[in-house]
Design a protein around this motif. Structure first.
Motif, PDB file in Angstrom:
ATOM      1  N   VAL A  14       0.851  -1.186   0.000  1.00 35.04           N
ATOM      2  CA  VAL A  14       0.000   0.000   0.000  1.00 35.04           C
ATOM      3  C   VAL A  14       0.888   1.237   0.000  1.00 35.04           C
ATOM      4  CG1 VAL A  14      -1.675   1.298   1.368  1.00 35.04           C
ATOM      5  CG2 VAL A  14      -1.920  -1.175   1.110  1.00 35.04           C
ATOM      6  N   SER A  15       0.529   2.225  -0.774  1.00 39.48           N
ATOM      7  CA  SER A  15       1.203   3.523  -0.976  1.00 39.48           C
ATOM      8  C   SER A  15       2.326   3.448  -2.007  1.00 39.48           C
ATOM      9  CB  SER A  15       1.710   4.153   0.328  1.00 39.48           C
ATOM     10  OG  SER A  15       2.906   3.556   0.766  1.00 39.48           O
ATOM     11  N   GLN A  16       2.586   2.262  -2.556  1.00 38.31           N
ATOM     12  CA  GLN A  16       3.611   2.122  -3.597  1.00 38.31           C
ATOM     13  C   GLN A  16       3.099   2.713  -4.911  1.00 38.31           C
ATOM     14  OE1 GLN A  16       4.823  -1.912  -4.253  1.00 38.31           O
ATOM     15  NE2 GLN A  16       6.431  -1.354  -5.680  1.00 38.31           N
ATOM     16  N   VAL A  17       3.979   3.372  -5.648  1.00 36.73           N
ATOM     17  CA  VAL A  17       3.635   3.919  -6.958  1.00 36.73           C
ATOM     18  C   VAL A  17       3.963   2.859  -8.017  1.00 36.73           C
ATOM     19  CG1 VAL A  17       4.052   5.774  -8.623  1.00 36.73           C
ATOM     20  CG2 VAL A  17       4.029   6.268  -6.169  1.00 36.73           C
ATOM     21  N   VAL A  18       2.978   2.583  -8.865  1.00 39.52           N
ATOM     22  CA  VAL A  18       3.103   1.541  -9.886  1.00 39.52           C
ATOM     23  C   VAL A  18       2.585   2.054 -11.229  1.00 39.52           C
ATOM     24  CG1 VAL A  18       2.874  -0.357  -8.237  1.00 39.52           C
ATOM     25  CG2 VAL A  18       0.825   0.562  -9.335  1.00 39.52           C
ATOM     26  N   ARG A  19       2.824   1.283 -12.268  1.00 40.69           N
ATOM     27  CA  ARG A  19       2.241   1.520 -13.589  1.00 40.69           C
ATOM     28  C   ARG A  19       1.765   0.181 -14.126  1.00 40.69           C
ATOM     29  NH1 ARG A  19       3.489   6.610 -15.905  1.00 40.69           N
ATOM     30  NH2 ARG A  19       5.209   7.628 -14.853  1.00 40.69           N
ATOM     31  N   LEU A  20       0.865   0.240 -15.092  1.00 41.68           N
ATOM     32  CA  LEU A  20       0.490  -0.972 -15.801  1.00 41.68           C
ATOM     33  C   LEU A  20       1.682  -1.442 -16.619  1.00 41.68           C
ATOM     34  CD1 LEU A  20      -3.054  -0.018 -17.091  1.00 41.68           C
ATOM     35  CD2 LEU A  20      -2.504  -1.723 -15.351  1.00 41.68           C
ATOM     36  N   ASN A  21       1.826  -2.735 -16.808  1.00 36.74           N
ATOM     37  CA  ASN A  21       2.899  -3.268 -17.649  1.00 36.74           C
ATOM     38  C   ASN A  21       2.827  -2.683 -19.054  1.00 36.74           C
ATOM     39  OD1 ASN A  21       4.004  -4.930 -15.661  1.00 36.74           O
ATOM     40  ND2 ASN A  21       2.570  -6.562 -16.126  1.00 36.74           N
ATOM     41  N   SER A  22       1.628  -2.356 -19.504  1.00 37.66           N
ATOM     42  CA  SER A  22       1.432  -1.809 -20.844  1.00 37.66           C
ATOM     43  C   SER A  22       1.633  -0.298 -20.907  1.00 37.66           C
ATOM     44  CB  SER A  22       0.028  -2.154 -21.346  1.00 37.66           C
ATOM     45  OG  SER A  22      -0.951  -1.618 -20.468  1.00 37.66           O
ATOM     46  N   GLY A  23       1.960   0.345 -19.773  1.00 34.91           N
ATOM     47  CA  GLY A  23       2.175   1.787 -19.730  1.00 34.91           C
ATOM     48  C   GLY A  23       1.044   2.489 -19.011  1.00 34.91           C
ATOM     49  N   GLY A  24       0.911   3.788 -19.260  1.00 36.34           N
ATOM     50  CA  GLY A  24      -0.143   4.562 -18.621  1.00 36.34           C
ATOM     51  C   GLY A  24       0.383   5.424 -17.501  1.00 36.34           C
ATOM     52  N   THR A  35      -9.421 -11.697  -4.819  1.00 37.07           N
ATOM     53  CA  THR A  35     -10.795 -11.896  -5.256  1.00 37.07           C
ATOM     54  C   THR A  35     -11.315 -13.201  -4.671  1.00 37.07           C
ATOM     55  OG1 THR A  35     -10.202 -13.115  -7.236  1.00 37.07           O
ATOM     56  CG2 THR A  35     -10.301 -10.700  -7.435  1.00 37.07           C
ATOM     57  N   ASP A  36     -12.618 -13.438  -4.823  1.00 33.93           N
ATOM     58  CA  ASP A  36     -13.194 -14.708  -4.368  1.00 33.93           C
ATOM     59  C   ASP A  36     -12.556 -15.900  -5.068  1.00 33.93           C
ATOM     60  OD1 ASP A  36     -14.884 -13.360  -2.655  1.00 33.93           O
ATOM     61  OD2 ASP A  36     -16.580 -13.384  -4.036  1.00 33.93           O
ATOM     62  N   ALA A  37     -12.049 -15.665  -6.276  1.00 33.20           N
ATOM     63  CA  ALA A  37     -11.385 -16.733  -7.032  1.00 33.20           C
ATOM     64  C   ALA A  37      -9.925 -16.922  -6.611  1.00 33.20           C
ATOM     65  CB  ALA A  37     -11.447 -16.432  -8.523  1.00 33.20           C
ATOM     66  N   GLY A  38      -9.433 -16.060  -5.713  1.00 33.24           N
ATOM     67  CA  GLY A  38      -8.064 -16.191  -5.223  1.00 33.24           C
ATOM     68  C   GLY A  38      -7.038 -15.376  -5.976  1.00 33.24           C
ATOM     69  N   ASP A  39      -7.478 -14.572  -6.955  1.00 29.82           N
ATOM     70  CA  ASP A  39      -6.545 -13.727  -7.697  1.00 29.82           C
ATOM     71  C   ASP A  39      -6.124 -12.532  -6.852  1.00 29.82           C
ATOM     72  OD1 ASP A  39      -6.814 -15.305 -10.058  1.00 29.82           O
ATOM     73  OD2 ASP A  39      -8.700 -14.273 -10.501  1.00 29.82           O
ATOM     74  N   GLU A  40      -4.828 -12.230  -6.855  1.00 29.77           N
ATOM     75  CA  GLU A  40      -4.311 -11.090  -6.099  1.00 29.77           C
ATOM     76  C   GLU A  40      -4.523  -9.815  -6.908  1.00 29.77           C
ATOM     77  OE1 GLU A  40      -0.310 -12.460  -5.568  1.00 29.77           O
ATOM     78  OE2 GLU A  40      -0.797 -13.321  -3.631  1.00 29.77           O
ATOM     79  N   VAL A  41      -5.100  -8.789  -6.262  1.00 32.64           N
ATOM     80  CA  VAL A  41      -5.403  -7.536  -6.940  1.00 32.64           C
ATOM     81  C   VAL A  41      -4.956  -6.350  -6.094  1.00 32.64           C
ATOM     82  CG1 VAL A  41      -7.374  -8.469  -8.218  1.00 32.64           C
ATOM     83  CG2 VAL A  41      -7.735  -7.423  -5.980  1.00 32.64           C
ATOM     84  N   ALA A  42      -4.794  -5.220  -6.782  1.00 30.60           N
ATOM     85  CA  ALA A  42      -4.489  -3.948  -6.112  1.00 30.60           C
ATOM     86  C   ALA A  42      -5.497  -2.924  -6.594  1.00 30.60           C
ATOM     87  CB  ALA A  42      -3.085  -3.487  -6.459  1.00 30.60           C
ATOM     88  N   VAL A  43      -6.083  -2.187  -5.650  1.00 23.69           N
ATOM     89  CA  VAL A  43      -6.915  -1.044  -6.013  1.00 23.69           C
ATOM     90  C   VAL A  43      -5.969   0.143  -6.120  1.00 23.69           C
ATOM     91  CG1 VAL A  43      -8.800   0.473  -5.338  1.00 23.69           C
ATOM     92  CG2 VAL A  43      -8.940  -1.985  -4.866  1.00 23.69           C
ATOM     93  N   CYS A  44      -5.930   0.742  -7.302  1.00 25.33           N
ATOM     94  CA  CYS A  44      -4.997   1.835  -7.585  1.00 25.33           C
ATOM     95  C   CYS A  44      -5.745   3.135  -7.827  1.00 25.33           C
ATOM     96  CB  CYS A  44      -4.166   1.499  -8.822  1.00 25.33           C
ATOM     97  SG  CYS A  44      -3.141   0.034  -8.610  1.00 25.33           S
ATOM     98  N   LEU A  60      -2.396  -8.128  -9.893  1.00 27.15           N
ATOM     99  CA  LEU A  60      -0.992  -7.785  -9.644  1.00 27.15           C
ATOM    100  C   LEU A  60      -0.099  -8.128 -10.822  1.00 27.15           C
ATOM    101  CD1 LEU A  60      -0.327  -8.715  -5.905  1.00 27.15           C
ATOM    102  CD2 LEU A  60      -1.117  -6.554  -6.891  1.00 27.15           C
ATOM    103  N   VAL A  61      -0.447  -9.165 -11.578  1.00 25.10           N
ATOM    104  CA  VAL A  61       0.387  -9.548 -12.716  1.00 25.10           C
ATOM    105  C   VAL A  61       0.393  -8.480 -13.798  1.00 25.10           C
ATOM    106  CG1 VAL A  61       0.147 -12.025 -12.297  1.00 25.10           C
ATOM    107  CG2 VAL A  61      -1.455 -10.855 -13.840  1.00 25.10           C
ATOM    108  N   CYS A  62      -0.532  -7.521 -13.735  1.00 25.80           N
ATOM    109  CA  CYS A  62      -0.593  -6.433 -14.725  1.00 25.80           C
ATOM    110  C   CYS A  62       0.204  -5.203 -14.311  1.00 25.80           C
ATOM    111  CB  CYS A  62      -2.044  -6.029 -14.951  1.00 25.80           C
ATOM    112  SG  CYS A  62      -3.039  -7.309 -15.701  1.00 25.80           S
ATOM    113  N   LEU A  63       0.789  -5.219 -13.109  1.00 19.17           N
ATOM    114  CA  LEU A  63       1.462  -4.044 -12.559  1.00 19.17           C
ATOM    115  C   LEU A  63       2.968  -4.227 -12.468  1.00 19.17           C
ATOM    116  CD1 LEU A  63      -0.991  -3.296  -9.620  1.00 19.17           C
ATOM    117  CD2 LEU A  63      -0.970  -2.220 -11.875  1.00 19.17           C
TER     118      LEU A  63
END
Length: 66
Positions: A14-24, A35-44, A60-63
């Motif tokens: 939390v508080s880390q600065v990130v970007r999408l792997n594709s840029g942005g 998620t309920d499916a067990g996927d790790e996510v970050a609200v950015c 998280l795999v997108c960041l």
């Protein structure tokens, strides 16, 4: 709270600065969880081109650290 991405050696926090792997814009992690499916996510959070706040949950795999 910190979570390890299951597909990389990167640890996000939390508080880390990130970007999408594709840029942005630079985004700040506000919440980490799974998620309920067990996927790790970050609200950015970021501001758009006109300065309006925006947010979205990303797997998280997108960041990467900024």
């Amino acid at each position: 709270m910190a979570l390890d991405s299951s597909t990389s050696d990167v640890q996000f926090r939390v508080s880390q600065v990130v970007r999408l792997n594709s840029g942005g814009p630079a985004m700040t992690i506000g919440l980490l969880g799974k998620t309920d499916a067990g996927d790790e996510v970050a609200v950015c959070y970021w501001t758009d081109d006109v300065g309006q706040p925006a947010s979205c949950a990303f797997p998280l795999v997108c960041l990467r650290p900024n």
